[in-house]
Design a protein around this motif. Structure first.
Motif, PDB file in Angstrom:
ATOM      1  N   ASP A 200      25.027  -3.891  74.695  1.00  0.00           N
ATOM      2  CA  ASP A 200      23.912  -3.399  73.885  1.00  0.00           C
ATOM      3  C   ASP A 200      22.648  -3.176  74.714  1.00  0.00           C
ATOM      4  O   ASP A 200      21.922  -2.210  74.499  1.00  0.00           O
ATOM      5  CB  ASP A 200      23.612  -4.386  72.752  1.00  0.00           C
ATOM      6  N   ALA A 201      22.391  -4.081  75.655  1.00  0.00           N
ATOM      7  CA  ALA A 201      21.185  -3.936  76.480  1.00  0.00           C
ATOM      8  C   ALA A 201      21.256  -2.668  77.323  1.00  0.00           C
ATOM      9  O   ALA A 201      20.254  -1.942  77.467  1.00  0.00           O
ATOM     10  CB  ALA A 201      21.003  -5.157  77.377  1.00  0.00           C
ATOM     11  N   GLY A 202      22.427  -2.383  77.875  1.00  0.00           N
ATOM     12  CA  GLY A 202      22.587  -1.171  78.665  1.00  0.00           C
ATOM     13  C   GLY A 202      22.453   0.072  77.820  1.00  0.00           C
ATOM     14  O   GLY A 202      21.824   1.054  78.245  1.00  0.00           O
ATOM     15  N   ALA A 203      23.027   0.038  76.619  1.00  0.00           N
ATOM     16  CA  ALA A 203      22.917   1.192  75.725  1.00  0.00           C
ATOM     17  C   ALA A 203      21.468   1.437  75.331  1.00  0.00           C
ATOM     18  O   ALA A 203      21.016   2.588  75.290  1.00  0.00           O
ATOM     19  CB  ALA A 203      23.784   0.969  74.484  1.00  0.00           C
ATOM     20  N   GLN A 204      20.739   0.359  75.052  1.00  0.00           N
ATOM     21  CA  GLN A 204      19.335   0.523  74.656  1.00  0.00           C
ATOM     22  C   GLN A 204      18.498   1.071  75.800  1.00  0.00           C
ATOM     23  O   GLN A 204      17.621   1.910  75.606  1.00  0.00           O
ATOM     24  CB  GLN A 204      18.760  -0.811  74.183  1.00  0.00           C
ATOM     25  N   ALA A 205      18.769   0.603  77.019  1.00  0.00           N
ATOM     26  CA  ALA A 205      18.032   1.117  78.182  1.00  0.00           C
ATOM     27  C   ALA A 205      18.274   2.611  78.356  1.00  0.00           C
ATOM     28  O   ALA A 205      17.344   3.375  78.654  1.00  0.00           O
ATOM     29  CB  ALA A 205      18.445   0.354  79.439  1.00  0.00           C
ATOM     30  N   LEU A 206      19.534   3.025  78.176  1.00  0.00           N
ATOM     31  CA  LEU A 206      19.849   4.444  78.306  1.00  0.00           C
ATOM     32  C   LEU A 206      19.231   5.253  77.163  1.00  0.00           C
ATOM     33  O   LEU A 206      18.781   6.380  77.382  1.00  0.00           O
ATOM     34  CB  LEU A 206      21.363   4.638  78.337  1.00  0.00           C
ATOM     35  N   LEU A 207      19.230   4.678  75.967  1.00  0.00           N
ATOM     36  CA  LEU A 207      18.580   5.372  74.845  1.00  0.00           C
ATOM     37  C   LEU A 207      17.111   5.611  75.138  1.00  0.00           C
ATOM     38  O   LEU A 207      16.589   6.712  74.927  1.00  0.00           O
ATOM     39  CB  LEU A 207      18.734   4.549  73.565  1.00  0.00           C
ATOM     40  N   ASN A 208      16.436   4.578  75.631  1.00  0.00           N
ATOM     41  CA  ASN A 208      15.011   4.720  75.940  1.00  0.00           C
ATOM     42  C   ASN A 208      14.781   5.775  77.013  1.00  0.00           C
ATOM     43  O   ASN A 208      13.865   6.610  76.906  1.00  0.00           O
ATOM     44  CB  ASN A 208      14.438   3.380  76.398  1.00  0.00           C
ATOM     45  N   LEU A 209      15.609   5.747  78.058  1.00  0.00           N
ATOM     46  CA  LEU A 209      15.458   6.714  79.141  1.00  0.00           C
ATOM     47  C   LEU A 209      15.772   8.127  78.652  1.00  0.00           C
ATOM     48  O   LEU A 209      15.087   9.095  79.015  1.00  0.00           O
ATOM     49  CB  LEU A 209      16.379   6.325  80.304  1.00  0.00           C
ATOM     50  N   ALA A 210      16.798   8.245  77.815  1.00  0.00           N
ATOM     51  CA  ALA A 210      17.155   9.564  77.282  1.00  0.00           C
ATOM     52  C   ALA A 210      16.058  10.115  76.382  1.00  0.00           C
ATOM     53  O   ALA A 210      15.790  11.318  76.396  1.00  0.00           O
ATOM     54  CB  ALA A 210      18.474   9.469  76.513  1.00  0.00           C
ATOM     55  N   HIS A 211      15.415   9.250  75.602  1.00  0.00           N
ATOM     56  CA  HIS A 211      14.307   9.711  74.760  1.00  0.00           C
ATOM     57  C   HIS A 211      13.152  10.226  75.615  1.00  0.00           C
ATOM     58  O   HIS A 211      12.494  11.210  75.267  1.00  0.00           O
ATOM     59  CB  HIS A 211      13.822   8.578  73.855  1.00  0.00           C
ATOM     60  N   ILE A 212      12.900   9.559  76.720  1.00  0.00           N
ATOM     61  CA  ILE A 212      11.841  10.033  77.619  1.00  0.00           C
ATOM     62  C   ILE A 212      12.198  11.412  78.159  1.00  0.00           C
ATOM     63  O   ILE A 212      11.368  12.333  78.156  1.00  0.00           O
ATOM     64  CB  ILE A 212      11.635   9.033  78.778  1.00  0.00           C
ATOM     65  N   MET A 213      13.436  11.573  78.606  1.00  0.00           N
ATOM     66  CA  MET A 213      13.857  12.869  79.156  1.00  0.00           C
ATOM     67  C   MET A 213      13.838  13.947  78.074  1.00  0.00           C
ATOM     68  O   MET A 213      13.406  15.075  78.320  1.00  0.00           O
ATOM     69  CB  MET A 213      15.251  12.752  79.770  1.00  0.00           C
ATOM     70  N   GLY A 214      14.316  13.615  76.881  1.00  0.00           N
ATOM     71  CA  GLY A 214      14.280  14.592  75.804  1.00  0.00           C
ATOM     72  C   GLY A 214      12.873  15.012  75.462  1.00  0.00           C
ATOM     73  O   GLY A 214      12.602  16.193  75.193  1.00  0.00           O
ATOM     74  N   SER A 215      11.943  14.061  75.482  1.00  0.00           N
ATOM     75  CA  SER A 215      10.552  14.388  75.170  1.00  0.00           C
ATOM     76  C   SER A 215       9.910  15.212  76.276  1.00  0.00           C
ATOM     77  O   SER A 215       9.084  16.091  76.008  1.00  0.00           O
ATOM     78  CB  SER A 215       9.752  13.098  74.940  1.00  0.00           C
ATOM     79  N   LEU A 216      10.292  14.934  77.520  1.00  0.00           N
ATOM     80  CA  LEU A 216       9.798  15.763  78.627  1.00  0.00           C
ATOM     81  C   LEU A 216      10.293  17.194  78.491  1.00  0.00           C
ATOM     82  O   LEU A 216       9.541  18.154  78.691  1.00  0.00           O
ATOM     83  CB  LEU A 216      10.248  15.174  79.970  1.00  0.00           C
ATOM     84  N   ILE A 217      11.562  17.346  78.134  1.00  0.00           N
ATOM     85  CA  ILE A 217      12.107  18.689  77.940  1.00  0.00           C
ATOM     86  C   ILE A 217      11.379  19.401  76.814  1.00  0.00           C
ATOM     87  O   ILE A 217      10.987  20.562  76.929  1.00  0.00           O
ATOM     88  CB  ILE A 217      13.615  18.611  77.647  1.00  0.00           C
ATOM     89  N   MET A 218      11.174  18.690  75.704  1.00  0.00           N
ATOM     90  CA  MET A 218      10.539  19.290  74.547  1.00  0.00           C
ATOM     91  C   MET A 218       9.097  19.700  74.839  1.00  0.00           C
ATOM     92  O   MET A 218       8.636  20.747  74.406  1.00  0.00           O
ATOM     93  CB  MET A 218      10.584  18.312  73.364  1.00  0.00           C
ATOM     94  N   ALA A 219       8.389  18.869  75.603  1.00  0.00           N
ATOM     95  CA  ALA A 219       6.969  19.130  75.839  1.00  0.00           C
ATOM     96  C   ALA A 219       6.694  19.996  77.061  1.00  0.00           C
ATOM     97  O   ALA A 219       5.685  20.706  77.092  1.00  0.00           O
ATOM     98  CB  ALA A 219       6.227  17.791  75.991  1.00  0.00           C
TER      99      ALA A 219
END
Length: 505
Positions: A200-219
């Motif tokens: 779960d900790a690894g999945a959450q870390a990847l989720l957080n990192l993916a959200h950052i990348m998705g937001s960078l792409i969007m913005a």
């Protein structure tokens, strides 16, 4: 071996700008006009920006000899500001990852594939070609994806909350991104503090990192057109649901994404050539002025959702969205379940049914019929047909003509009133609150929840203004119709209805 992500550190803000400029100057094919300067605009809550030099200076600092000093000089219309070769665009095509995975990255679609590539490049640390670029990218955002539930309550009543899509985004990441990372652990070193991305900790870390990348792409990402000699590829959106972005190929264009956007002061545009992307001035820019890009005619609610800020310059593009649920409720239907509503089923079968309908901010000269989208006019007409009229349309499997009469106007007005009722504050209360926030901001830029509260209030005010203006147009139409002054035209069902602008043209 563990890795740490390398994003912007405010304590090294200028150093990171200098390193980024040095990296740019070292790349083959990069050309930067010596009249422009990367500026620190944090004092006006604008992060980094690009300005035209006022006096002798280097691009970023006098420690970088790659950009020679120049005397004060204006930028001419059509003058090139900078050129970025296509192979320096951070994209699925340019990353080494595509040759290291056994699966075809393009199967993920343009959004998820770019997200995965950015996670890979970020985790490579200094080994990534784009390491200095990552260091100037933010990791904290004011986009709605990162707002807390309490902060989102400030957008009470706005349809934009339904567009955030965090749950859907996380489902896509869990289903498509995380399995690839876990199956290729040697390519994706874990961030500091983690032994691996398992559990779960690894999945959450990847989720957080993916959200950052998705937001960078969007913005920050640009729609990158493919060169004429490259095959067209189709894909699905992995982060957003906007139709215009589902078809886009995205790329992160260093330096181009540093330009702040302004609807009124837009003075530059990115031109896409066969081998490079070129930013050019589209009007003269005086020394000392900032260089601005433009996001197009988007409402402030979407400006906040996608880019994390709000400016009054985009107020003319504000809209209200009437959801299908709202319109069905105003029409007295039990629900908007298509299977239970033959009228909705007819439009669905004809591919004429949407989840929501935007009405733009009307001008003084607009009549009600000028601002109603044809798709909305068709729905209003369908919902107000008599049973006999609907039976004829159903038999023919054709939609009614998008005419706009008194029944349609009354239904639209009822939906508007219901939409206004979804806000828990009045426009007067919002304006008073905004004045207080402006007063507080006079002593320095707002931060955190205060900044977000101000932006939410601006969005609410804009939408409420549009609601009032549209209701006024509808009331004027109804007043004229009831007074016998509205021009009439008979439709095929024998109704006397005023045609919408869309149909008249």
């Amino acid at each position: 071996m563990s890795s740490s992500t390398h994003f912007s550190d405010s304590g090294n803000f200028q150093l990171q700008s200098d390193q980024f400029a040095a990296w740019l100057s070292s790349r083959p094919g990069v050309s930067v006009n010596s009249k422009i300067n990367i500026a620190d605009l944090r004092a006006i809550a604008a992060g980094r920006g690009v300005v035209v030099l006022l006096s002798k200076n280097y691009l970023v600092s006098d420690t970088i000899p790659s950009f020679p000093p120049v005397a004060q000089s204006d930028i001419l219309e059509g003058e090139e500001l900078f050129t970025i070769p296509r192979d320096l665009v951070l994209s699925t095509h340019n990353s080494k990852l595509k040759g290291l995975l056994s699966q075809n990255l393009e199967e993920l679609g343009p959004w998820l594939s770019l997200m995965l590539v950015m996670i890979y490049e970020c985790l490579q640390g200094d080994n990534s070609t784009w390491a200095p670029y990552f260091r100037i990218l933010p990791q904290n955002f004011d986009t709605l994806m990162f707002w807390s539930p309490a902060e989102l309550e400030e957008l009470q009543g706005s349809a934009v909350v339904e567009k955030i899509g965090r749950v859907g985004a996380e489902e896509s990441i869990l289903e498509s991104i995380i399995p690839v990372v876990r199956a290729n652990s040697s390519l994706f070193p874990p961030i500091s503090g983690l032994a691996s991305y398992d559990g779960d900790a690894g999945a959450q870390a990847l989720l957080n990192l993916a959200h950052i990348m998705g937001s960078l792409i969007m913005a920050y990402a640009f729609d990158v057109e493919k060169p004429e000699n490259e095959d067209e590829r189709d894909g699905e959106d992995g982060y957003l649901t906007d139709e215009e972005e589902e078809q886009s190929s995205k790329g992160m264009v260093p330096l181009a994404d540093m330009l702040n956007a302004d609807a009124d002061r837009n003075n530059a545009r990115l031109f896409q050539e066969e081998e490079s992307l070129v930013m050019k001035a589209i009007k003269p820019i005086r020394a000392g002025e900032e260089v601005f890009n433009d996001y197009g005619e988007i409402p402030r609610a979407d400006l906040l959702r996608r880019y994390g800020y709000v400016t009054d310059n985009y107020a003319p593009y504000d809209v209200i969205e009437l959801s299908l649920d709202l319109l069905c409720a105003a029409a007295g239907l039990g629900d908007s379940d298509i299977e239970n509503q033959p009228r909705l089923q007819l439009l669905e079968n004809l591919e004429l049914l949407d989840d929501g309908y935007d009405i733009p901010r009307p001008s003084d000269n607009d009549a009600a019929t000028d601002i109603i989208p044809e798709e909305l006019a068709v729905l209003l007409k369908t919902l107000t047909l008599t049973p006999e009229q609907f039976a004829r349309q159903q038999e023919k499997q054709k939609p009614p003509k998008p005419t706009f009469g008194q029944e349609e106007a009354r239904l639209l007005r009822a939906a508007i009133v219901m939409g206004q009722g979804r806000y828990s504050t009045t426009i007067e209360q919002d304006r008073e609150l905004l004045a207080q926030l402006y007063h507080l901001e006079a002593s320095g830029p707002l931060e955190g929840s205060s900044r977000r509260r101000k932006m939410a209030t601006q969005v609410r005010i804009g939408e409420k203004e549009v609601f009032e203006l549209v209701k006024l147009k509808v009331d004027t139409y109804l007043g004229n119709a009831e007074g016998g002054t509205t021009k009439r035209t008979a439709n095929e069902d024998g109704d006397d209805s005023r045609r919408t602008k869309a149909q008249r043209t």
